[in-house]
Motif scaffolding. Sequence first.
Motif, PDB file in Angstrom:
ATOM      1  N   LEU A 159       0.828  -1.023   0.175  1.00 56.77           N
ATOM      2  CA  LEU A 159       0.149   0.116  -0.009  1.00 56.77           C
ATOM      3  C   LEU A 159       0.813   1.198  -0.115  1.00 56.77           C
ATOM      4  CD1 LEU A 159      -2.719  -1.007   2.614  1.00 56.77           C
ATOM      5  CD2 LEU A 159      -2.810  -1.074   0.118  1.00 56.77           C
ATOM      6  N   LEU A 160       1.999   1.163   0.191  1.00 57.16           N
ATOM      7  CA  LEU A 160       3.076   2.281   0.204  1.00 57.16           C
ATOM      8  C   LEU A 160       3.478   2.527  -1.284  1.00 57.16           C
ATOM      9  CD1 LEU A 160       5.116   1.289   3.385  1.00 57.16           C
ATOM     10  CD2 LEU A 160       3.172   3.037   3.327  1.00 57.16           C
ATOM     11  N   VAL A 161       3.489   3.718  -1.560  1.00 58.33           N
ATOM     12  CA  VAL A 161       3.587   4.064  -3.026  1.00 58.33           C
ATOM     13  C   VAL A 161       4.621   5.217  -3.170  1.00 58.33           C
ATOM     14  CG1 VAL A 161       1.421   3.357  -3.871  1.00 58.33           C
ATOM     15  CG2 VAL A 161       1.709   5.752  -3.617  1.00 58.33           C
ATOM     16  N   VAL A 162       5.296   5.422  -4.197  1.00 58.54           N
ATOM     17  CA  VAL A 162       6.047   6.742  -4.573  1.00 58.54           C
ATOM     18  C   VAL A 162       5.369   7.593  -5.345  1.00 58.54           C
ATOM     19  CG1 VAL A 162       8.331   7.348  -5.737  1.00 58.54           C
ATOM     20  CG2 VAL A 162       8.048   5.282  -4.147  1.00 58.54           C
ATOM     21  N   ASP A 163       5.461   8.965  -4.980  1.00 60.08           N
ATOM     22  CA  ASP A 163       4.877   9.889  -6.110  1.00 60.08           C
ATOM     23  C   ASP A 163       5.722  10.237  -7.139  1.00 60.08           C
ATOM     24  OD1 ASP A 163       3.778  12.252  -6.931  1.00 60.08           O
ATOM     25  OD2 ASP A 163       3.616  13.362  -5.324  1.00 60.08           O
ATOM     26  N   PRO A 164       5.676   9.837  -8.310  1.00 57.51           N
ATOM     27  CA  PRO A 164       6.334  10.323  -9.409  1.00 57.51           C
ATOM     28  C   PRO A 164       6.648  11.581  -9.683  1.00 57.51           C
ATOM     29  CG  PRO A 164       4.368   9.485 -10.335  1.00 57.51           C
ATOM     30  CD  PRO A 164       4.180   9.266  -8.686  1.00 57.51           C
ATOM     31  N   THR A 165       6.029  12.521  -9.256  1.00 57.05           N
ATOM     32  CA  THR A 165       5.996  13.761  -9.451  1.00 57.05           C
ATOM     33  C   THR A 165       7.124  14.621  -8.336  1.00 57.05           C
ATOM     34  OG1 THR A 165       4.388  14.660  -7.870  1.00 57.05           O
ATOM     35  CG2 THR A 165       3.541  14.266  -9.995  1.00 57.05           C
TER      36      THR A 165
END
Length: 267
Positions: free
Chosen positions: A20-26
């Motif tokens: 559920l932990l994601v990375v913000d590509p921005t």
Amino acid sequence: MSRAARSKIDKYYEAVAVGLLVVDPTLDAQRIFQRAWANKLTKIWDRDVLLPAIVSLREDGVYYVLDGQHSNAVAKEVEGANFKRDCMIYTGLSRQQEAKLFLAANRDRKPVKPHDNFRVAITAGDEFSIRVEQEVKSCGLEIGSGTSVNRVGAVQALIAIGAKREGLIPKVLKSVEGAWGRDTTTWDNMMLRAVGMVIDKNWDIIKLDRLSKTLQKAPVGLWKGKAITLTTSGGGSNSRSVPLARQIIVEYNRGLRGGTPALVPVD
């Protein structure tokens, strides 16, 4: 939940599934995923010492990782997406505040010196570090934060040599001592690495007494000076040790007779 209701910044600990932990590509810094670093973390993976990730729970209900991107990816690969990781979760952060937290997490860490890391590993009961220390002690030497006639301060070199094979460290230390005696210049990082490469590559055929006599032909500083001139683009101790090891092998092989096998060059 409205933006107004989430305007107050709060933080708390919670175990969250790594899937559920994601990375913000921005977020610029998070775009750069270093596979080599992730591979290194995989080799030393230990779920019991995984530190909490720093996470922003945004208005959309998604958990965005601010610090811990690589270890989280490794946890997902090794343990699976349902593995729960402790997280310090912030709510109500602006994008600017997220960026400041990221910078603080990666800027405000004082680098730990190699010797301090090594001593902590010994205290933690790390088998490899304990073996390295025992092999050094078997030569009547100790590992220290500074170099003296009886203390080897080149911790990173000892670790690199010990990682090649068990029993290599004593052969390296005895070879250089046979060449220059117990002197502060004898336990040089770059030289120890190079001699380790030479012996490891030629484990079954090298004559350590001949190696010591070969090294004795010049002081450590002269050997190193020649190697540095042969190193492309500067390089650190490890890369400079390769041309140094090659020089040592050339001199060792010079004038061989009586059926003594020639050493094989290092890669």
